[in-house]
Design an enzyme around this catalytic site. Structure first.
Site, short mmCIF file in Angstrom:
data_model
loop_
_atom_site.label_atom_id
_atom_site.label_comp_id
_atom_site.label_asym_id
_atom_site.label_seq_id
_atom_site.Cartn_x
_atom_site.Cartn_y
_atom_site.Cartn_z
N ASP A 37 42.35 30.51 -8.65
CA ASP A 37 41.48 30.37 -7.58
C ASP A 37 42.55 30.30 -6.28
O ASP A 37 43.62 29.73 -6.32
CB ASP A 37 40.76 28.93 -7.90
CG ASP A 37 40.02 28.48 -6.70
OD1 ASP A 37 39.32 29.35 -6.13
OD2 ASP A 37 40.17 27.54 -6.53
N ASP A 39 41.26 28.29 -2.69
CA ASP A 39 41.08 27.04 -1.94
C ASP A 39 41.07 25.97 -3.01
O ASP A 39 40.24 25.88 -3.99
CB ASP A 39 39.66 27.12 -1.12
CG ASP A 39 39.63 28.22 -0.33
OD1 ASP A 39 40.57 28.26 0.91
OD2 ASP A 39 38.99 29.21 -0.52
N LYS A 223 33.16 34.36 -12.14
CA LYS A 223 34.41 34.75 -12.47
C LYS A 223 35.14 34.81 -13.80
O LYS A 223 35.92 35.63 -14.13
CB LYS A 223 35.40 33.14 -11.98
CG LYS A 223 35.38 33.14 -10.25
CD LYS A 223 36.23 31.89 -9.90
CE LYS A 223 36.38 31.88 -8.31
NZ LYS A 223 37.01 30.71 -7.83
N ASP A 246 39.86 24.23 -9.80
CA ASP A 246 39.74 22.99 -9.36
C ASP A 246 38.44 22.80 -9.13
O ASP A 246 38.04 21.65 -9.16
CB ASP A 246 40.63 22.78 -8.02
CG ASP A 246 39.72 23.27 -6.83
OD1 ASP A 246 39.60 24.54 -6.84
OD2 ASP A 246 39.52 22.82 -6.02
#
Length: 300
Positions: A37, A39, A223, A246
């Site tokens: 990922d 950000d 995803k 996250d």
């Protein structure tokens, strides 16, 4: 004597075979694909790539590991990041729009799960009824029917480096839409979610990617499904896949990966499904994960 010599030779051959089997076992269990990922994960709190992360990614690629950026952004929003990480070859892959598209870094698409015109019109009607700003994202730009453009729509266009257009809902419906976003201040967005038609939750893959972004995608797009499809295309077992994330929109890929890694700054609920919790994005947690749980197997 001859007997002890034969016994010694057999023991030696057995040791060689045991070591060979261990090598094969280790190779089978090696991580061959790392889905990361952006950000809050690869990028530090200032949305920069640390030197440690750059070095770890380059070492992994040199070792033959596929490093796959997996993001809610469109390809134009990650081009500079791919260049900085030297992930721009024909053999490099990127997952965009939270799993709607799986692309080569050169742009070629080979997995695509978009929304229909009916999907857009129904989502737009719901947003109008609830009072939430809305926009659709295509490969060409960001489109909104809101003449009073929401601040988070403007922010999204700036962040992903795509042009922003104001169009009638019917004109937007004619486009190939990757995903739709309802955007607002967190409290207003949470209030609006409570008024969404129940069937939307059955019909779409809905992800709250940040406190002010609610994303709607094709039910088949996530995803996780994108990582799974890419692994299959590359003939990798899911046990050979690491996913690092996250936020809640990373959950699906963390669940399918054999080695799920959550950032120290990640959601506490996600840490419950992690095999490992790495350092925070402020402390180059992606680099730590790659060095500790990927590259060590290649260095032995």
């Amino acid at each position: 004597d001859i007997l002890s010599g034969i016994k010694s030779w057999l023991n030696n051959q057995l040791a060689i075979r045991v070591n060979k089997l261990k090598e094969i076992e280790r190779e089978i269990l090696m991580i061959k694909l790392v889905a990361i990922d952006l950000d809050g994960t690869l990028l530090d709190p200032n949305r920069q790539i640390t030197a440690e992360v750059k070095t770890a990614v380059k070492k992994a690629k040199a070792a033959g590991v596929k490093i796959v950026i997996t993001t809610g952004r469109p390809l134009p929003g990650v081009v500079d990041i791919l260049k900085a990480l030297e992930l721009t070859d024909q053999s490099d892959y990127v997952i965009t729009y939270n799993g709607v598209l799986v692309q080569r870094a050169t742009g070629e698409e080979f997995i695509k799960e978009t929304l229909s015109s009916e999907d857009w019109l129904d989502l737009d009607a719901a947003a109008r009824k609830i009072g939430l700003p809305i926009h659709a994202i295509t490969r060409e730009g960001i489109y909104t029917p809101n003449h009073d453009v929401g601040r988070y729509t403007v922010q999204e266009a700036q962040m992903v480096k795509m042009p922003l257009y104001i169009r009638q809902p019917e004109d937007i419906a004619a486009l190939e839409i990757a995903k739709v976003m309802m955007v607002d201040e967190p409290a207003a967005l949470d209030d609006g979610i409570a008024y969404l038609p129940f069937e939307f939750f059955e019909r779409y893959n809905i992800v709250k990617s940040t406190p002010f972004y609610l994303e709607f995608m094709n039910k088949k797009a996530s995803k996780g499904s994108a990582v799974q499809h890419l692994a299959e295309k590359l003939s990798f077992d899911l046990d050979e896949v690491m996913a690092i994330g996250d936020e809640e929109n990373d959950r699906s890929m963390l669940e399918v990966a054999g080695c799920p890694v959550v950032m120290e700054n990640g959601k506490s609920e996600l840490k419950k499904i992690a095999k490992y919790v790495t350092k925070s994005n402020a402390k180059s947690g992606v680099a730590y994960a790659i060095n500790e749980w990927v590259l060590k197997d290649y260095q032995d």
